[in-house]
Design a protein around this motif. Structure first.
Motif, PDB file in Angstrom:
ATOM      1  N   SER A  77       1.020  -1.120   0.001  1.00  0.00           N
ATOM      2  CA  SER A  77      -0.120  -0.415  -0.242  1.00  0.00           C
ATOM      3  C   SER A  77       0.479   0.989   0.056  1.00  0.00           C
ATOM      4  N   ILE A  78       0.057   2.285  -0.289  1.00  0.00           N
ATOM      5  CA  ILE A  78       0.577   4.030  -0.052  1.00  0.00           C
ATOM      6  C   ILE A  78      -0.198   4.515   0.869  1.00  0.00           C
ATOM      7  N   LEU A  79       1.023   5.505   1.797  1.00  0.00           N
ATOM      8  CA  LEU A  79       0.258   6.276   2.032  1.00  0.00           C
ATOM      9  C   LEU A  79      -0.024   7.426   1.059  1.00  0.00           C
ATOM     10  N   VAL A  80      -0.884   8.387   0.637  1.00  0.00           N
ATOM     11  CA  VAL A  80      -0.804   9.238  -0.793  1.00  0.00           C
ATOM     12  C   VAL A  80      -1.698  10.765   0.853  1.00  0.00           C
ATOM     13  N   LYS A  81      -1.172  11.597   0.333  1.00  0.00           N
ATOM     14  CA  LYS A  81      -1.498  13.222   0.906  1.00  0.00           C
ATOM     15  C   LYS A  81      -1.879  13.887  -0.134  1.00  0.00           C
ATOM     16  N   ASN A  82      -2.897  14.739   0.130  1.00  0.00           N
ATOM     17  CA  ASN A  82      -3.439  15.614  -0.603  1.00  0.00           C
ATOM     18  C   ASN A  82      -3.242  16.638   0.045  1.00  0.00           C
ATOM     19  N   VAL A  83      -2.216  17.690  -1.526  1.00  0.00           N
ATOM     20  CA  VAL A  83      -1.279  18.969  -1.032  1.00  0.00           C
ATOM     21  C   VAL A  83      -2.589  20.345  -0.832  1.00  0.00           C
ATOM     22  N   LYS A  84      -3.978  20.116  -1.511  1.00  0.00           N
ATOM     23  CA  LYS A  84      -4.396  21.041  -1.141  1.00  0.00           C
ATOM     24  C   LYS A  84      -5.626  20.823   1.435  1.00  0.00           C
ATOM     25  N   THR A  85      -5.410  19.743   1.087  1.00  0.00           N
ATOM     26  CA  THR A  85      -6.377  19.675   2.632  1.00  0.00           C
ATOM     27  C   THR A  85      -5.262  18.968   3.746  1.00  0.00           C
ATOM     28  N   GLY A  86      -4.811  18.545   2.931  1.00  0.00           N
ATOM     29  CA  GLY A  86      -3.609  17.731   3.840  1.00  0.00           C
ATOM     30  C   GLY A  86      -3.787  16.393   4.449  1.00  0.00           C
ATOM     31  N   GLU A  87      -5.024  15.640   4.088  1.00  0.00           N
ATOM     32  CA  GLU A  87      -5.130  14.590   5.017  1.00  0.00           C
ATOM     33  C   GLU A  87      -4.145  13.986   3.838  1.00  0.00           C
ATOM     34  N   ILE A  88      -4.300  12.026   4.638  1.00  0.00           N
ATOM     35  CA  ILE A  88      -3.474  11.404   4.194  1.00  0.00           C
ATOM     36  C   ILE A  88      -3.949  10.177   4.562  1.00  0.00           C
ATOM     37  N   THR A  89      -4.577   9.900   2.945  1.00  0.00           N
ATOM     38  CA  THR A  89      -5.013   8.197   2.876  1.00  0.00           C
ATOM     39  C   THR A  89      -3.917   7.514   2.408  1.00  0.00           C
ATOM     40  N   GLU A  90      -4.350   6.061   2.958  1.00  0.00           N
ATOM     41  CA  GLU A  90      -4.123   4.773   2.697  1.00  0.00           C
ATOM     42  C   GLU A  90      -4.917   4.298   1.203  1.00  0.00           C
ATOM     43  N   LEU A  91      -4.055   3.962   0.126  1.00  0.00           N
ATOM     44  CA  LEU A  91      -4.548   3.270  -0.836  1.00  0.00           C
ATOM     45  C   LEU A  91      -4.067   1.395  -1.164  1.00  0.00           C
ATOM     46  N   LYS A  92      -4.322   0.641  -1.278  1.00  0.00           N
ATOM     47  CA  LYS A  92      -3.627  -0.296  -1.449  1.00  0.00           C
ATOM     48  C   LYS A  92      -3.434  -0.920  -3.017  1.00  0.00           C
ATOM     49  N   THR A  93      -2.503  -1.166  -3.046  1.00  0.00           N
ATOM     50  CA  THR A  93      -1.838  -1.418  -4.711  1.00  0.00           C
ATOM     51  C   THR A  93      -0.299  -2.385  -4.476  1.00  0.00           C
ATOM     52  N   GLU A  94      -0.198  -2.598  -5.517  1.00  0.00           N
ATOM     53  CA  GLU A  94       0.973  -3.883  -5.685  1.00  0.00           C
ATOM     54  C   GLU A  94       2.005  -3.476  -6.056  1.00  0.00           C
ATOM     55  N   GLY A  95       1.991  -2.022  -6.798  1.00  0.00           N
ATOM     56  CA  GLY A  95       2.760  -1.692  -8.013  1.00  0.00           C
ATOM     57  C   GLY A  95       3.066   0.130  -8.093  1.00  0.00           C
ATOM     58  N   VAL A  96       4.399   0.500  -7.773  1.00  0.00           N
ATOM     59  CA  VAL A  96       4.547   1.656  -7.881  1.00  0.00           C
ATOM     60  C   VAL A  96       5.408   2.143  -8.747  1.00  0.00           C
ATOM     61  N   PHE A  97       4.763   2.845  -9.757  1.00  0.00           N
ATOM     62  CA  PHE A  97       5.885   3.210 -10.852  1.00  0.00           C
ATOM     63  C   PHE A  97       5.740   5.432 -10.727  1.00  0.00           C
ATOM     64  N   LEU A  98       7.234   5.407 -10.931  1.00  0.00           N
ATOM     65  CA  LEU A  98       7.553   6.940 -10.466  1.00  0.00           C
ATOM     66  C   LEU A  98       7.970   7.348 -12.115  1.00  0.00           C
ATOM     67  N   PHE A  99       6.920   8.720 -12.625  1.00  0.00           N
ATOM     68  CA  PHE A  99       7.614   9.276 -13.481  1.00  0.00           C
ATOM     69  C   PHE A  99       7.554  11.002 -13.245  1.00  0.00           C
ATOM     70  N   VAL A 100       8.459  11.915 -12.142  1.00  0.00           N
ATOM     71  CA  VAL A 100       8.357  12.337 -12.268  1.00  0.00           C
ATOM     72  C   VAL A 100       8.928  13.519 -12.471  1.00  0.00           C
ATOM     73  N   GLY A 101       9.889  13.236 -13.524  1.00  0.00           N
ATOM     74  CA  GLY A 101      10.582  14.170 -13.811  1.00  0.00           C
ATOM     75  C   GLY A 101      12.612  13.534 -13.647  1.00  0.00           C
ATOM     76  N   LEU A 102      13.130  13.909 -14.670  1.00  0.00           N
ATOM     77  CA  LEU A 102      14.590  13.542 -14.405  1.00  0.00           C
ATOM     78  C   LEU A 102      15.507  14.395 -14.129  1.00  0.00           C
ATOM     79  N   SER A 103      16.356  14.854 -14.036  1.00  0.00           N
ATOM     80  CA  SER A 103      17.071  15.977 -14.066  1.00  0.00           C
ATOM     81  C   SER A 103      18.990  14.766 -13.603  1.00  0.00           C
ATOM     82  N   PRO A 104      19.766  14.705 -14.147  1.00  0.00           N
ATOM     83  CA  PRO A 104      20.662  14.238 -14.326  1.00  0.00           C
ATOM     84  C   PRO A 104      22.086  14.935 -13.791  1.00  0.00           C
TER      85      PRO A 104
END
Length: 170
Positions: A77-104
């Motif tokens: 699972s992952i803990l996810v924070k809403n950046v507007k409300t600050g609320e944190i929720t848990e989301l069940k998942t089996e995989g996380v793929f990150l594509f948030v930009g790269l800086s060499p």
């Protein structure tokens, strides 16, 4: 790695072209996919956005960032924070793929070898940079695909080319 997640619930983090194209690809395998994006609108090309919005396997979680990835030897699972409300929720998942930009991390080479506008090292097909005897491999190189498999291939090629270069100097 998509085939490892057949019939799974997975998440893709990001809102640009890389995240959207990967999310669309991963729906070939996943049962359900959630795109987590820190803003309230995607940044990717309009055609990719339209395809994402039309895909019934894809859900979007807006204004959110991952706080923690939970699990033992596998993601559970992952803990996810809403950046507007600050609320944190848990989301069940089996995989996380990150594509948030790269800086060499190639700033130390600026002025020594040719870099592109984003800072990636420009090389030939053997990994040799603009200075003879300087080789680069992996995600610091300017190239189309950045994955472990291509980085390993780059490393093997650059190492072999470097060996041949050194032999020619004897």
């Amino acid at each position: 790695d998509g085939a490892f997640f057949k019939d799974s619930q997975i998440v893709v983090v990001g809102g640009g072209d890389s995240a959207l194209t990967e999310a669309l690809f991963l729906t070939k395998f996943a049962k359900e996919l959630t795109i987590i994006h820190r803003r309230d609108a995607l940044r990717g090309t309009k055609i990719y956005q339209e395809r994402v919005f039309a895909n019934p396997k894809i859900k979007l979680l807006w204004n959110s960032v991952i706080q923690e990835i939970k699990g033992d030897s596998i993601v559970q699972s992952i803990l996810v924070k809403n950046v507007k409300t600050g609320e944190i929720t848990e989301l069940k998942t089996e995989g996380v793929f990150l594509f948030v930009g790269l800086s060499p991390r190639t700033q130390f080479l600026k002025g020594l070898v040719n870099l592109d506008e984003a800072g990636y090292i420009i090389t030939d097909e053997n990994g040799e940079a603009s200075v003879k005897g300087v080789f680069a491999a992996g995600d610091c190189r300017k190239k189309l695909l950045r994955q472990v498999a291509t980085a390993v291939g780059d490393g093997a090629t650059a190492a072999f080319a470097a060996e041949k270069y050194l032999e020619s100097k004897e």
